[in-house]
Write a protein that holds these residues in place. Structure first.
Motif, mmCIF file in Angstrom:
data_model
loop_
_atom_site.group_PDB
_atom_site.id
_atom_site.type_symbol
_atom_site.label_atom_id
_atom_site.label_comp_id
_atom_site.label_asym_id
_atom_site.label_seq_id
_atom_site.Cartn_x
_atom_site.Cartn_y
_atom_site.Cartn_z
ATOM 1 N N LEU B 90 85.050 67.955 15.800
ATOM 2 C CA LEU B 90 85.613 69.223 15.341
ATOM 3 C C LEU B 90 84.698 69.877 14.319
ATOM 4 O O LEU B 90 84.314 69.274 13.328
ATOM 5 C CB LEU B 90 86.983 68.976 14.688
ATOM 6 C CG LEU B 90 88.091 68.543 15.642
ATOM 7 C CD1 LEU B 90 89.141 67.729 14.924
ATOM 8 C CD2 LEU B 90 88.728 69.764 16.296
ATOM 9 N N THR B 104 89.458 75.868 8.499
ATOM 10 C CA THR B 104 89.874 76.243 9.852
ATOM 11 C C THR B 104 89.003 75.511 10.861
ATOM 12 O O THR B 104 87.779 75.507 10.738
ATOM 13 C CB THR B 104 89.737 77.765 10.047
ATOM 14 O OG1 THR B 104 90.528 78.430 9.056
ATOM 15 C CG2 THR B 104 90.223 78.169 11.429
ATOM 16 N N PHE B 105 89.635 74.917 11.865
ATOM 17 C CA PHE B 105 88.917 74.123 12.856
ATOM 18 C C PHE B 105 88.629 74.914 14.129
ATOM 19 O O PHE B 105 89.420 75.778 14.528
ATOM 20 C CB PHE B 105 89.735 72.886 13.242
ATOM 21 C CG PHE B 105 89.821 71.848 12.162
ATOM 22 C CD1 PHE B 105 90.883 71.828 11.283
ATOM 23 C CD2 PHE B 105 88.833 70.874 12.025
ATOM 24 C CE1 PHE B 105 90.965 70.868 10.285
ATOM 25 C CE2 PHE B 105 88.907 69.919 11.032
ATOM 26 C CZ PHE B 105 89.978 69.914 10.163
ATOM 27 N N GLY B 106 87.525 74.562 14.756
ATOM 28 C CA GLY B 106 87.270 75.016 16.108
ATOM 29 C C GLY B 106 88.126 74.223 17.084
ATOM 30 O O GLY B 106 88.842 73.296 16.686
ATOM 31 N N ALA B 107 88.034 74.582 18.378
ATOM 32 C CA ALA B 107 88.877 73.945 19.388
ATOM 33 C C ALA B 107 88.465 72.506 19.679
ATOM 34 O O ALA B 107 89.217 71.755 20.289
ATOM 35 C CB ALA B 107 88.865 74.762 20.673
#
Lengths: 114, 114
Positions: B90, B104-107
């Motif tokens: 992630l 905030t995380f990516g997919a």
């Protein structure tokens, strides 16, 4: 650095009951405490957070409480629903070497039984 | 608004093969970027973080490396994958969202090493 301990690691509740997840942290300078929800196979997403200048924050069925003296914060979910089933992570950002990092708890797998 | 992209979403690689995972952030400048790894059923382990172009800090010794060739691009690489490198990778950025600094995380990129 920051050490974040989270418990329980797993939690099963009946639909409609409440669920409580607790975390402790070590760095007294930490001032922001987010909670993330991770559904199976997906990214963690921020669901609620609290800053050190307040003791409680609510958003519909979820609430977070903070006790700065004891260095612990908790997530409360009321009237649980099956869609609340997920892994929940607490976190505490801290400054190390002049840079911001975020340490996560080990996660709590919540199962809401219909 | 800010968005974070990761690719590929999934990949299966043989032991000893190279790896390259890419992350890009849009809608912000000079973000703090992070790579986390999540082994199956486990928590979030911070691997690398970067505060700017060419500035990488490593959290744990391993056969992975990271690079930041551009302000909004963060790459995770390996020359030779190990079985233990399997996991959910992630990318995340720490920046302003709705008036507060949040992670905030990516997919995510799901890597299976066989």
């Amino acid at each position: 650095g920051e050490n974040v301990e989270q418990h329980p690691s797993t939690l099963s509740v009946q639909e409609g009951d409440s669920a409580v997840i607790k975390c402790t942290y070590s760095d007294s300078a930490s001032n922001y405490f987010p909670w993330y929800k991770q559904e199976l196979g997906k990214r963690p997403q921020l669901i609620i957070d609290i800053r050190s200048n307040v003791g409680e924050k609510k958003d519909q069925r979820i609430a977070v409480t903070l006790n700065k003296t004891a260095k612990h914060f908790s997530l409360h979910i009321t009237e649980t629903q099956p869609e609340d089933s997920a892994v929940y992570f607490c976190a505490a950002p801290f400054i190390s070497g002049g840079y911001q990092k975020v340490t996560f708890g080990i996660g709590t797998k919540l199962q809401v039984i219909p | 608004s800010q968005t974070i992209h990761q690719w590929p979403a999934t990949l299966v690689q043989p032991v000893g093969s190279p790896l390259s995972l890419e992350c890009t952030v849009e809608g912000t400048s000079n973000p703090n970027l992070y790579w986390y790894r999540q082994a199956a059923g486990r928590g979030l382990q911070l691997l690398f973080y970067s505060v700017g172009i060419g500035q990488i800090s490593s959290e744990v010794p391993q056969n992975l490396s990271a690079s930041r060739p551009q302000d909004r691009q963060f790459i995770l690489s390996s020359k030779k994958l190990l079985l233990s490198d399997s996991g959910f990778y992630l990318c995340a950025w720490f920046g302003q969202s709705s008036g507060a600094n949040v992670l905030t995380f990516g997919a995510g990129s799901r890597l299976t090493v066989l």
